[in-house]
Enzyme design. Structure first.
Site, short mmCIF file in Angstrom:
data_model
loop_
_atom_site.label_atom_id
_atom_site.label_comp_id
_atom_site.label_asym_id
_atom_site.label_seq_id
_atom_site.Cartn_x
_atom_site.Cartn_y
_atom_site.Cartn_z
N LYS A 44 0.98 -1.34 -0.06
CA LYS A 44 -0.28 -0.18 0.23
C LYS A 44 0.66 1.07 -0.21
O LYS A 44 2.30 1.12 0.11
CB LYS A 44 -1.08 0.18 1.56
CG LYS A 44 -1.55 -0.94 0.93
CD LYS A 44 -2.59 -0.86 2.55
CE LYS A 44 -4.02 -2.18 2.56
NZ LYS A 44 -5.20 -2.02 3.15
N TYR A 65 -12.62 -2.24 -3.47
CA TYR A 65 -13.65 -2.31 -2.48
C TYR A 65 -15.01 -2.25 -1.92
O TYR A 65 -15.18 -1.74 -1.26
CB TYR A 65 -12.76 -0.93 -1.60
CG TYR A 65 -10.89 -1.83 -1.02
CD1 TYR A 65 -11.09 -2.74 0.24
CD2 TYR A 65 -10.26 -0.81 -1.51
CE1 TYR A 65 -9.79 -3.01 0.50
CE2 TYR A 65 -8.74 -0.51 -0.69
CZ TYR A 65 -8.64 -1.40 0.08
OH TYR A 65 -7.34 -2.64 -0.11
N PHE A 75 -15.61 3.16 7.66
CA PHE A 75 -14.29 3.50 6.74
C PHE A 75 -14.25 3.36 5.39
O PHE A 75 -12.87 3.58 4.67
CB PHE A 75 -13.19 2.00 7.84
CG PHE A 75 -13.55 0.25 6.85
CD1 PHE A 75 -12.86 0.38 5.49
CD2 PHE A 75 -14.24 -0.05 7.75
CE1 PHE A 75 -13.57 -1.37 5.22
CE2 PHE A 75 -14.78 -1.29 7.65
CZ PHE A 75 -14.37 -2.27 6.50
N ARG A 131 -1.45 -14.06 4.40
CA ARG A 131 -1.93 -13.15 5.54
C ARG A 131 -1.63 -13.83 6.78
O ARG A 131 -1.07 -13.07 7.78
CB ARG A 131 -3.60 -13.97 5.89
CG ARG A 131 -4.63 -13.78 4.32
CD ARG A 131 -6.30 -13.73 4.69
NE ARG A 131 -6.55 -15.49 5.09
CZ ARG A 131 -6.75 -15.84 4.26
NH1 ARG A 131 -6.65 -15.73 2.82
NH2 ARG A 131 -6.80 -17.07 4.44
N THR A 134 -5.65 -6.81 10.43
CA THR A 134 -5.81 -5.66 9.79
C THR A 134 -5.32 -4.84 10.89
O THR A 134 -4.82 -3.79 10.42
CB THR A 134 -7.06 -5.69 9.67
OG1 THR A 134 -7.50 -7.03 8.60
CG2 THR A 134 -7.85 -4.33 8.45
N ARG A 163 2.67 -5.71 9.36
CA ARG A 163 1.60 -5.60 9.89
C ARG A 163 1.90 -4.68 12.01
O ARG A 163 2.14 -3.56 12.04
CB ARG A 163 -0.14 -5.17 10.65
CG ARG A 163 -0.45 -5.42 8.94
CD ARG A 163 -1.84 -6.34 8.85
NE ARG A 163 -2.34 -5.92 7.03
CZ ARG A 163 -3.19 -6.52 6.36
NH1 ARG A 163 -4.06 -7.98 7.29
NH2 ARG A 163 -3.89 -6.30 5.81
N ASN A 188 -1.98 -0.12 6.90
CA ASN A 188 -1.35 -1.48 7.37
C ASN A 188 -0.97 -2.02 6.36
O ASN A 188 -0.74 -2.86 6.02
CB ASN A 188 -2.73 -1.85 7.71
CG ASN A 188 -3.73 -2.37 6.95
OD1 ASN A 188 -3.38 -1.65 5.57
ND2 ASN A 188 -4.45 -3.33 7.46
N HIS A 232 -2.21 -5.45 1.65
CA HIS A 232 -3.12 -6.29 1.05
C HIS A 232 -3.33 -7.09 0.72
O HIS A 232 -2.13 -7.64 0.11
CB HIS A 232 -4.43 -5.56 0.10
CG HIS A 232 -5.38 -6.23 0.01
ND1 HIS A 232 -6.54 -6.24 0.39
CD2 HIS A 232 -5.25 -7.10 -1.24
CE1 HIS A 232 -7.83 -6.81 0.13
NE2 HIS A 232 -6.62 -7.59 -0.75
N GLU A 267 -9.45 -11.23 -7.33
CA GLU A 267 -8.23 -9.66 -7.61
C GLU A 267 -6.67 -10.05 -8.61
O GLU A 267 -6.63 -8.76 -8.30
CB GLU A 267 -7.74 -9.89 -5.75
CG GLU A 267 -8.88 -9.48 -5.41
CD GLU A 267 -9.16 -9.30 -3.61
OE1 GLU A 267 -6.97 -9.57 -3.08
OE2 GLU A 267 -9.31 -9.20 -2.79
P1 AMP Z 1 -10.12 -6.51 3.63
O1 AMP Z 1 -11.04 -6.37 2.17
O2 AMP Z 1 -10.84 -7.55 4.93
O3 AMP Z 1 -8.86 -6.92 3.16
O4 AMP Z 1 -10.26 -4.81 4.25
C1 AMP Z 1 -9.93 -4.12 3.55
C2 AMP Z 1 -8.77 -2.71 3.70
O5 AMP Z 1 -10.44 -1.97 4.68
C3 AMP Z 1 -7.98 -3.57 5.12
O6 AMP Z 1 -6.27 -3.30 4.86
C4 AMP Z 1 -8.10 -1.90 5.70
O7 AMP Z 1 -7.11 -0.99 5.28
C5 AMP Z 1 -9.65 -1.62 5.74
N1 AMP Z 1 -10.13 -1.97 7.33
C6 AMP Z 1 -11.53 -2.57 7.60
N2 AMP Z 1 -11.99 -2.61 8.79
C7 AMP Z 1 -11.55 -1.63 8.89
C8 AMP Z 1 -11.82 -1.15 10.12
N3 AMP Z 1 -12.50 -1.76 10.59
N4 AMP Z 1 -11.38 0.81 10.20
C9 AMP Z 1 -10.82 1.49 9.16
N5 AMP Z 1 -10.26 0.33 8.73
C10 AMP Z 1 -10.67 -1.07 8.10
#
Ligand code: AMP
Length: 146
Positions: free
Chosen positions: A9, A49, A57, A85, A91, A102, A112, A115, A126
């Site tokens: 990122k 996303y 978020f 992962r 996360t 992380r 973070n 991804h 993806e």
């Molecule tokens: P994911 O699809 O689960 O990988 O989530 C995508 C991205 O969304 C994560 O890598 C974070 O950068 C962001 N994200 C997920 N959950 C949160 C949260 N509770 N607050 C802020 N960012 C989030």
């Protein structure tokens, strides 16, 4: 063979730790089969996303991911999505295990560092989001003298 998408990122570029992240994957023995730098448009970040649309978020995440370039790559290997992962960690860096990317480098759960696709199905989707099949290389590993 299983493959997965990794996004390094924009915060990793700013922190100048892209090399460290890649080294971590290479030291695990992971095979890089595709690699490039991209600046996501707002629209592309929204599309990537889309499953998070409506969450609190979502907007800041889209802003961040389209703010500066990312490095995207495809890694290939047995159980690779799960392995990546595990190395990425939770996360939320506060909850990430010792030694994970992380835990070592992330600022918070938005900034973070990486991804990592969360399942085999999302990994396949993806990979296709960023790469065409002719950008993915089927190279053979060989052993060279140190
Ligand atoms: P994911 O699809 O689960 O990988 O989530 C995508 C991205 O969304 C994560 O890598 C974070 O950068 C962001 N994200 C997920 N959950 C949160 C949260 N509770 N607050 C802020 N960012 C989030």
């Amino acid at each position: 063979m299983e493959r997965t998408l990794v996004i390094i990122k924009p915060d990793a570029l700013s922190k100048k730790i892209v090399g460290k992240v890649i080294t971590t994957f290479e030291e695990e023995g992971f095979k890089i089969v595709a690699f490039k730098m991209v600046l996501l448009s707002r629209e592309k970040a929204e599309e990537f996303y889309a499953e998070h649309k409506g969450k609190e978020f979502y907007e800041p995440l889209v802003n961040f991911m389209s703010s500066n370039p990312c490095v995207v790559m495809v890694l290939e290997g047995e159980n690779i999505a799960q392995k990546v992962r595990d190395i990425a960690g939770n996360t939320d860096p506060q909850k990430a295990g010792e030694g994970t990317l992380r835990k070592l480098y992330a600022q918070d759960n938005r900034h973070n560092i990486v991804h990592a696709a969360d399942s085999l199905e999302s990994a396949e989707r993806e990979v296709k989001f960023f790469f065409s099949e002719n950008e993915i290389h089927h190279w053979e590993e060989r052993i060279y003298k140190k």
